[in-house]
Design an enzyme around this catalytic site. Structure first.
Site, PDB file in Angstrom:
ATOM      1  N   SER A  26       0.835  -1.214   0.000  1.00 52.89           N
ATOM      2  CA  SER A  26       0.000   0.000   0.000  1.00 52.89           C
ATOM      3  C   SER A  26       0.866   1.259   0.000  1.00 52.89           C
ATOM      4  O   SER A  26       1.834   1.358   0.763  1.00 52.89           O
ATOM      5  CB  SER A  26      -0.899  -0.011   1.242  1.00 52.89           C
ATOM      6  OG  SER A  26      -1.543   1.237   1.395  1.00 52.89           O
ATOM      7  N   LYS A  54      -3.379   3.329  -1.771  1.00 56.01           N
ATOM      8  CA  LYS A  54      -2.813   4.102  -0.666  1.00 56.01           C
ATOM      9  C   LYS A  54      -3.882   4.187   0.421  1.00 56.01           C
ATOM     10  O   LYS A  54      -5.079   4.257   0.132  1.00 56.01           O
ATOM     11  CB  LYS A  54      -2.439   5.503  -1.185  1.00 56.01           C
ATOM     12  CG  LYS A  54      -2.085   6.535  -0.124  1.00 56.01           C
ATOM     13  CD  LYS A  54      -0.670   6.403   0.383  1.00 56.01           C
ATOM     14  CE  LYS A  54      -0.380   7.386   1.533  1.00 56.01           C
ATOM     15  NZ  LYS A  54       0.618   6.866   2.481  1.00 56.01           N
ATOM     16  N   ASN A  78      10.338   6.912   5.424  1.00 50.51           N
ATOM     17  CA  ASN A  78       9.294   7.829   4.974  1.00 50.51           C
ATOM     18  C   ASN A  78       8.520   8.363   6.158  1.00 50.51           C
ATOM     19  O   ASN A  78       8.374   7.702   7.191  1.00 50.51           O
ATOM     20  CB  ASN A  78       8.345   7.135   3.981  1.00 50.51           C
ATOM     21  CG  ASN A  78       7.221   6.388   4.673  1.00 50.51           C
ATOM     22  OD1 ASN A  78       6.229   6.973   5.102  1.00 50.51           O
ATOM     23  ND2 ASN A  78       7.392   5.078   4.809  1.00 50.51           N
ATOM     24  N   CYS A 139       0.171   2.233  10.883  1.00 47.42           N
ATOM     25  CA  CYS A 139       0.949   3.351  10.330  1.00 47.42           C
ATOM     26  C   CYS A 139       1.808   3.979  11.417  1.00 47.42           C
ATOM     27  O   CYS A 139       1.295   4.351  12.475  1.00 47.42           O
ATOM     28  CB  CYS A 139       0.035   4.421   9.746  1.00 47.42           C
ATOM     29  SG  CYS A 139       0.987   5.841   9.162  1.00 47.42           S
ATOM     30  N   LYS A 173      -3.269  -5.306   8.327  1.00 41.81           N
ATOM     31  CA  LYS A 173      -1.848  -4.970   8.118  1.00 41.81           C
ATOM     32  C   LYS A 173      -1.179  -4.774   9.466  1.00 41.81           C
ATOM     33  O   LYS A 173      -1.544  -3.901  10.247  1.00 41.81           O
ATOM     34  CB  LYS A 173      -1.759  -3.683   7.284  1.00 41.81           C
ATOM     35  CG  LYS A 173      -0.355  -3.175   7.020  1.00 41.81           C
ATOM     36  CD  LYS A 173       0.257  -3.800   5.791  1.00 41.81           C
ATOM     37  CE  LYS A 173       1.596  -3.203   5.398  1.00 41.81           C
ATOM     38  NZ  LYS A 173       1.501  -2.256   4.289  1.00 41.81           N
ATOM     39  N   ILE A 199       5.403  -6.767   6.586  1.00 39.23           N
ATOM     40  CA  ILE A 199       5.410  -5.805   7.659  1.00 39.23           C
ATOM     41  C   ILE A 199       5.125  -4.399   7.131  1.00 39.23           C
ATOM     42  O   ILE A 199       5.382  -4.122   5.964  1.00 39.23           O
ATOM     43  CB  ILE A 199       6.786  -5.788   8.414  1.00 39.23           C
ATOM     44  CG1 ILE A 199       7.922  -5.385   7.483  1.00 39.23           C
ATOM     45  CG2 ILE A 199       7.037  -7.092   9.093  1.00 39.23           C
ATOM     46  CD1 ILE A 199       9.275  -5.197   8.182  1.00 39.23           C
ATOM     47  N   GLY A 252      11.289  -5.246   1.774  1.00 39.26           N
ATOM     48  CA  GLY A 252      12.553  -5.246   1.024  1.00 39.26           C
ATOM     49  C   GLY A 252      12.637  -6.255  -0.101  1.00 39.26           C
ATOM     50  O   GLY A 252      13.734  -6.576  -0.561  1.00 39.26           O
ATOM     51  N   THR A 274       9.091  -0.664  -1.611  1.00 38.41           N
ATOM     52  CA  THR A 274      10.102   0.362  -1.861  1.00 38.41           C
ATOM     53  C   THR A 274      10.742   0.228  -3.240  1.00 38.41           C
ATOM     54  O   THR A 274      11.075   1.238  -3.878  1.00 38.41           O
ATOM     55  CB  THR A 274      11.172   0.281  -0.749  1.00 38.41           C
ATOM     56  OG1 THR A 274      10.491   0.315   0.506  1.00 38.41           O
ATOM     57  CG2 THR A 274      12.137   1.451  -0.812  1.00 38.41           C
TER      58      THR A 274
HETATM   59  O1  RRO Z   1       1.494   7.639   4.924  1.00 39.70           O
HETATM   60  C1  RRO Z   1       2.444   7.211   5.609  1.00 39.70           C
HETATM   61  O2  RRO Z   1       3.261   7.966   6.130  1.00 39.70           O
HETATM   62  C2  RRO Z   1       2.647   5.775   5.861  1.00 39.70           C
HETATM   63  C3  RRO Z   1       1.646   4.864   6.102  1.00 39.70           C
HETATM   64 BR1  RRO Z   1      -0.167   5.288   6.025  1.00 39.70          BR
HETATM   65  C4  RRO Z   1       1.966   3.533   6.448  1.00 39.70           C
HETATM   66  O3  RRO Z   1       1.124   2.663   6.723  1.00 39.70           O
HETATM   67  N1  RRO Z   1       3.275   3.203   6.516  1.00 39.70           N
HETATM   68  C5  RRO Z   1       4.248   4.090   6.258  1.00 39.70           C
HETATM   69  O4  RRO Z   1       5.438   3.745   6.335  1.00 39.70           O
HETATM   70  N2  RRO Z   1       3.923   5.379   5.930  1.00 39.70           N
END
Ligand code: RRO
Length: 315
Positions: A26, A54, A78, A139, A173, A199, A252, A274
């Site tokens: 996602s 997303k 991120n 998240c 998730k 994960i 990964g 990624t």
């Molecule tokens: O949008 C994000 O910052 C984000 C989400 Br929703 C998520 O589930 N996992 C991630 O690493 N970033």
């Protein structure tokens, strides 16, 4: 289907028929932007057997302040912070476009409370275009206090409530940021989840060398990419050994050999995340290499490999 695949890769995930086991993680492939950039050609070349959207939230969100990304050796941090149009914007603008993809659509949703999750599932589930729903309880980038997916009891209660709302597949998730992800997975299974995926990203920080303050606008973020692969594999092995529902493994994955390792660790399907940012067709390479890997080891299909790495059911 948009891609020809060897029958040997056909997979079923919680009742969803897949031409092969490679999904997207996602939020790691913007199919709407790709269609805008490359036109309808992208439909024929979409490298995923199902598309995971997303994550959406009930109301629109602007996301976190920049910078939102930081590269590490073999990884990416991120801190995107869930920018999205909200449920109504998604249903009106994005769903009609995503519904044109030649593969089943799984919509990822995240609320900050049970009523928010309920609103999302109630809004998305009745739509024929939606094959399944991923409940993002993991998240790392929202400042909402407790993350539901860090507590088995909270997970149990939430998924039980959402289960009442739809018969469509619910995929939970999971976060890697807990000592025992298998305990969360068992709670999801007990409350009626059809599958788990893992994960999500590992909590991570980067320091700005000039100011010694956090590099990321939101202070911290989540790490993904090859840097997390061994951790993801171990968590998939632990979870797959603890539940009977299917597991979608990710973390990964960049090659067919990586995908095969996740299947051996117990995954029914895998997701590329990624790697999509560097090469939008990365998942296609993973898929074709996976066929080669099966040939190399003389396996007739994924079922023959699945779970070989699981030695015990302890988490
Ligand atoms: O949008 C994000 O910052 C984000 C989400 Br929703 C998520 O589930 N996992 C991630 O690493 N970033």
């Amino acid at each position: 289907m948009g891609v020809e695949t060897a029958p040997v890769l056909r997979t079923e995930l919680a009742g969803i028929e897949l031409a092969h086991p490679v999904l997207n993680g996602s939020g790691t492939f913007d199919a709407i932007a790709a269609r805008r950039a490359f036109g309808d050609a992208i439909l024929a070349r979409l490298p995923f057997s199902a598309f995971v959207s997303k994550t959406i939230t009930p109301e629109p969100r602007a996301g976190n302040p920049p910078p939102r990304l930081f590269e590490t050796p073999a990884g990416l941090i991120n801190s995107i912070g869930l920018p999205n149009k909200g449920l109504d914007g998604f249903l009106a603008d994005d769903l009609p476009v995503l519904a044109q993809l030649p593969v089943p659509l799984i919509v990822s949703v995240m609320g900050e409370s049970a009523p928010e999750f309920s609103r999302l599932v109630s809004g998305v589930a009745p739509r024929d275009e939606v094959a399944g729903i991923e409940l993002n309880i993991s998240c790392p980038n929202v400042e909402s206090g407790l993350i539901v997916g860090e507590e088995p009891e909270e997970t149990l209660r939430l998924v039980r409530e959402l289960r009442e709302l739809t018969a469509k597949p619910l995929i939970v998730k999971l976060t890697p940021n807990v000592a025992h992800p298998a305990a969360i997975a068992r709670a999801a299974e007990e409350s009626g989840a059809d599958a788990v995926s893992l994960i999500n990203t590992l909590k991570a920080t980067a320091v700005d060398p000039a100011t010694l303050r956090p590099w990321l606008g939101a202070g911290r973020g989540g790490l993904s990419g090859p840097a997390v692969r061994a951790i993801a594999l171990e968590q998939v092995r632990a979870v797959a050994g603890a539940v009977h529902i299917p597991v979608v493994g990710m973390g990964g994955i960049e090659s067919g050999a990586d995908a095969l390792a996740f299947v051996a660790a117990g995954a029914t399907a895998v997701a590329v995340g990624t790697a999509n940012f560097r090469d939008p067709l990365a998942a296609g390479h993973v898929r074709s290499e996976l066929t080669e890997e099966l040939d190399r080891i003389g396996a007739s299909g994924l079922a023959e490999i699945r779970g070989r790495t699981i030695e015990s059911t302890s988490s």
